[in-house]
Write a protein that holds these residues in place. Structure first.
Motif, PDB file in Angstrom:
ATOM      1  N   THR A 105       0.811  -1.222   0.000  1.00  0.00           N
ATOM      2  CA  THR A 105       0.000   0.000   0.000  1.00  0.00           C
ATOM      3  C   THR A 105       0.842   1.269   0.000  1.00  0.00           C
ATOM      4  OG1 THR A 105      -0.124   0.215   2.424  1.00  0.00           O
ATOM      5  CG2 THR A 105      -1.742  -1.227   1.363  1.00  0.00           C
ATOM      6  N   LEU A 106       2.166   1.141   0.172  1.00  0.00           N
ATOM      7  CA  LEU A 106       3.033   2.313   0.301  1.00  0.00           C
ATOM      8  C   LEU A 106       3.491   2.785  -1.082  1.00  0.00           C
ATOM      9  CD1 LEU A 106       5.183   1.138   3.346  1.00  0.00           C
ATOM     10  CD2 LEU A 106       3.091   2.520   3.350  1.00  0.00           C
ATOM     11  N   PRO A 107       3.338   4.064  -1.377  1.00  0.00           N
ATOM     12  CA  PRO A 107       3.609   4.545  -2.741  1.00  0.00           C
ATOM     13  C   PRO A 107       5.075   4.508  -3.143  1.00  0.00           C
ATOM     14  CG  PRO A 107       3.114   6.385  -1.283  1.00  0.00           C
ATOM     15  CD  PRO A 107       2.814   5.138  -0.509  1.00  0.00           C
ATOM     16  N   PHE A 108       6.006   4.466  -2.173  1.00  0.00           N
ATOM     17  CA  PHE A 108       7.431   4.466  -2.496  1.00  0.00           C
ATOM     18  C   PHE A 108       8.010   3.061  -2.618  1.00  0.00           C
ATOM     19  CE2 PHE A 108       6.807   5.096   2.054  1.00  0.00           C
ATOM     20  CZ  PHE A 108       7.450   3.986   2.567  1.00  0.00           C
ATOM     21  N   VAL A 109       7.200   2.048  -2.374  1.00  0.00           N
ATOM     22  CA  VAL A 109       7.683   0.665  -2.483  1.00  0.00           C
ATOM     23  C   VAL A 109       7.593   0.234  -3.937  1.00  0.00           C
ATOM     24  CG1 VAL A 109       7.227  -1.738  -1.853  1.00  0.00           C
ATOM     25  CG2 VAL A 109       7.122   0.058  -0.111  1.00  0.00           C
ATOM     26  N   ASN A 110       8.758  -0.027  -4.531  1.00  0.00           N
ATOM     27  CA  ASN A 110       8.790  -0.363  -5.947  1.00  0.00           C
ATOM     28  C   ASN A 110       9.808  -1.490  -6.168  1.00  0.00           C
ATOM     29  OD1 ASN A 110       8.630  -0.212  -8.846  1.00  0.00           O
ATOM     30  ND2 ASN A 110       7.940   1.907  -8.615  1.00  0.00           N
ATOM     31  N   THR A 111      10.614  -1.382  -7.190  1.00  0.00           N
ATOM     32  CA  THR A 111      11.444  -2.504  -7.637  1.00  0.00           C
ATOM     33  C   THR A 111      12.593  -2.848  -6.697  1.00  0.00           C
ATOM     34  OG1 THR A 111      12.753  -0.985  -9.001  1.00  0.00           O
ATOM     35  CG2 THR A 111      10.899  -2.086 -10.053  1.00  0.00           C
ATOM     36  N   LYS A 112      13.010  -1.944  -5.830  1.00  0.00           N
ATOM     37  CA  LYS A 112      14.115  -2.246  -4.919  1.00  0.00           C
ATOM     38  C   LYS A 112      13.683  -3.141  -3.760  1.00  0.00           C
ATOM     39  CE  LYS A 112      17.223   1.652  -5.781  1.00  0.00           C
ATOM     40  NZ  LYS A 112      18.341   0.809  -6.208  1.00  0.00           N
ATOM     41  N   PHE A 113      12.385  -3.262  -3.549  1.00  0.00           N
ATOM     42  CA  PHE A 113      11.854  -4.061  -2.446  1.00  0.00           C
ATOM     43  C   PHE A 113      11.418  -5.442  -2.930  1.00  0.00           C
ATOM     44  CE2 PHE A 113      11.385   0.189  -0.832  1.00  0.00           C
ATOM     45  CZ  PHE A 113      11.359   0.100   0.551  1.00  0.00           C
ATOM     46  N   LYS A 114      11.746  -6.470  -2.149  1.00  0.00           N
ATOM     47  CA  LYS A 114      11.115  -7.783  -2.296  1.00  0.00           C
ATOM     48  C   LYS A 114      10.278  -7.990  -1.049  1.00  0.00           C
ATOM     49  CE  LYS A 114      11.944 -12.760  -2.767  1.00  0.00           C
ATOM     50  NZ  LYS A 114      10.807 -12.923  -3.704  1.00  0.00           N
ATOM     51  N   LEU A 115       8.978  -8.194  -1.229  1.00  0.00           N
ATOM     52  CA  LEU A 115       8.053  -8.217  -0.102  1.00  0.00           C
ATOM     53  C   LEU A 115       7.752  -9.648   0.342  1.00  0.00           C
ATOM     54  CD1 LEU A 115       5.600  -5.444  -1.310  1.00  0.00           C
ATOM     55  CD2 LEU A 115       7.738  -5.211  -0.035  1.00  0.00           C
ATOM     56  N   TYR A 116       7.386  -9.774   1.627  1.00  0.00           N
ATOM     57  CA  TYR A 116       7.184 -11.092   2.222  1.00  0.00           C
ATOM     58  C   TYR A 116       5.921 -11.128   3.072  1.00  0.00           C
ATOM     59  CZ  TYR A 116      12.063 -12.008   1.021  1.00  0.00           C
ATOM     60  OH  TYR A 116      13.233 -12.179   0.345  1.00  0.00           O
ATOM     61  N   SER A 117       5.236 -12.247   2.970  1.00  0.00           N
ATOM     62  CA  SER A 117       4.195 -12.611   3.923  1.00  0.00           C
ATOM     63  C   SER A 117       4.785 -13.623   4.897  1.00  0.00           C
ATOM     64  CB  SER A 117       3.006 -13.242   3.192  1.00  0.00           C
ATOM     65  OG  SER A 117       3.410 -14.476   2.600  1.00  0.00           O
ATOM     66  N   THR A 118       4.042 -13.971   5.923  1.00  0.00           N
ATOM     67  CA  THR A 118       4.508 -15.004   6.852  1.00  0.00           C
ATOM     68  C   THR A 118       4.752 -16.311   6.115  1.00  0.00           C
ATOM     69  OG1 THR A 118       3.272 -13.973   8.653  1.00  0.00           O
ATOM     70  CG2 THR A 118       3.959 -16.255   8.970  1.00  0.00           C
ATOM     71  N   GLU A 119       3.866 -16.643   5.194  1.00  0.00           N
ATOM     72  CA  GLU A 119       4.017 -17.886   4.426  1.00  0.00           C
ATOM     73  C   GLU A 119       5.294 -17.864   3.585  1.00  0.00           C
ATOM     74  OE1 GLU A 119       1.233 -16.010   4.568  1.00  0.00           O
ATOM     75  OE2 GLU A 119       0.191 -17.363   5.970  1.00  0.00           O
ATOM     76  N   ASP A 120       5.626 -16.717   3.019  1.00  0.00           N
ATOM     77  CA  ASP A 120       6.866 -16.590   2.244  1.00  0.00           C
ATOM     78  C   ASP A 120       8.094 -16.840   3.123  1.00  0.00           C
ATOM     79  OD1 ASP A 120       5.477 -15.857  -0.088  1.00  0.00           O
ATOM     80  OD2 ASP A 120       5.487 -13.735   0.496  1.00  0.00           O
ATOM     81  N   ILE A 121       8.060 -16.313   4.341  1.00  0.00           N
ATOM     82  CA  ILE A 121       9.190 -16.497   5.261  1.00  0.00           C
ATOM     83  C   ILE A 121       9.315 -17.964   5.657  1.00  0.00           C
ATOM     84  CG2 ILE A 121      10.073 -15.943   7.561  1.00  0.00           C
ATOM     85  CD1 ILE A 121      10.421 -13.680   5.576  1.00  0.00           C
ATOM     86  N   ILE A 122       8.206 -18.629   5.899  1.00  0.00           N
ATOM     87  CA  ILE A 122       8.246 -20.055   6.250  1.00  0.00           C
ATOM     88  C   ILE A 122       8.897 -20.860   5.133  1.00  0.00           C
ATOM     89  CG2 ILE A 122       6.809 -22.102   6.622  1.00  0.00           C
ATOM     90  CD1 ILE A 122       4.824 -20.229   8.100  1.00  0.00           C
ATOM     91  N   LEU A 123       8.502 -20.588   3.893  1.00  0.00           N
ATOM     92  CA  LEU A 123       9.090 -21.294   2.752  1.00  0.00           C
ATOM     93  C   LEU A 123      10.578 -21.002   2.621  1.00  0.00           C
ATOM     94  CD1 LEU A 123       6.291 -20.816   0.063  1.00  0.00           C
ATOM     95  CD2 LEU A 123       6.929 -22.943   1.209  1.00  0.00           C
ATOM     96  N   LEU A 124      10.955 -19.752   2.856  1.00  0.00           N
ATOM     97  CA  LEU A 124      12.361 -19.364   2.779  1.00  0.00           C
ATOM     98  C   LEU A 124      13.184 -20.093   3.835  1.00  0.00           C
ATOM     99  CD1 LEU A 124      14.685 -17.532   1.788  1.00  0.00           C
ATOM    100  CD2 LEU A 124      13.833 -15.775   3.366  1.00  0.00           C
ATOM    101  N   VAL A 125      12.717 -20.072   5.071  1.00  0.00           N
ATOM    102  CA  VAL A 125      13.464 -20.665   6.179  1.00  0.00           C
ATOM    103  C   VAL A 125      13.566 -22.184   6.040  1.00  0.00           C
ATOM    104  CG1 VAL A 125      13.448 -21.023   8.691  1.00  0.00           C
ATOM    105  CG2 VAL A 125      12.953 -18.765   7.749  1.00  0.00           C
ATOM    106  N   ASN A 126      12.572 -22.805   5.412  1.00  0.00           N
ATOM    107  CA  ASN A 126      12.588 -24.266   5.236  1.00  0.00           C
ATOM    108  C   ASN A 126      13.799 -24.753   4.454  1.00  0.00           C
ATOM    109  OD1 ASN A 126      10.302 -24.809   6.688  1.00  0.00           O
ATOM    110  ND2 ASN A 126       8.928 -24.869   4.920  1.00  0.00           N
TER     111      ASN A 126
END
Length: 221
Positions: free
Chosen positions: A165-186
């Protein structure tokens, strides 16, 4: 009435958040410290710092929270690591002004290789940096390498649905949900021992009042 930010303004905010530099970077860092202090203090609290611990923070900004951290226990050694030369210099100035230089050290690095020996750090934390990691899986492997076997790593991030929802968040950011973090940590030596979800009302860097949802993930290996 606040000035409406242009596309160039938003791009500059994004660039400064990923790696603060110069006088504008110093201004952004002051704002980041104010807006993120509750996230940072909550992360520090969950580290459960003990006497004589060696604490590593990855991406400390201006380190306005240093005094709070050092008051957690006796004879702590804090190591701050940054990719930003400006933030490295600001944190050193802050440490010197507190008279804590004997208990602290600050280093620059390339954002990928941690400049420490294997099994040398008791506790590690990082707040709002994962969006900018070049290779998150490899970097978590690197964190695991330097962390002692009974150590803990605190990974704190704002939820993807909020960040989108933040207007300055663009291509430099990779965003995560809790589910994304679980998959990453696995795919790393870590396991998630606890996940704490929090919500707070803040004024965004674009000047808007927003409800920020963030998550503190406790990792052990």
């Amino acid at each position: 009435m606040e000035k409406k930010l242009t596309k160039d303004d938003l791009k500059e905010i994004e660039n400064q958040l990923s790696c603060p530099s110069g006088s504008k970077g110093i201004e952004v860092a002051v704002s980041m410290n104010v807006k993120n202090i509750s996230m940072t203090k909550a992360s520090i609290d969950l580290l459960k710092i003990a006497n004589n611990d060696v604490i590593l923070e990855i991406g400390h900004g201006n380190c306005g929270h240093l005094e709070y951290l050092l008051n957690q226990a006796a004879n702590i050694h804090y190591i701050g690591l940054e990719i930003s030369k400006t933030m490295n210099q600001e944190a050193i100035l802050n440490s010197n002004s507190l008279g804590t230089s004997m208990n602290t050290s600050f280093e620059l690095y390339d954002g990928e290789k941690l400049p420490f020996e294997n099994n040398s750090i008791d506790k590690i934390f990082t707040v709002n940096t994962i969006y900018f990691w070049k290779n998150p899986n490899v970097f978590l492997q690197e964190i695991s390498r330097v962390l002692k076997k009974n150590g803990v790593c605190i990974l704190t991030f704002a939820q993807k649905k909020f960040m989108q929802t933040l207007p300055f968040v663009n291509t430099k950011f990779k965003l995560y949900s809790t589910e994304d973090i679980i998959l990453l940590v696995n795919n790393t030596p870590f396991s998630i021992t606890d996940t704490i979800h929090k919500k707070e009302n803040i004024k965004s860097k674009a000047g808007d009042d927003v409800d920020r949802e963030y998550t503190i993930t406790i990792l052990k290996q």
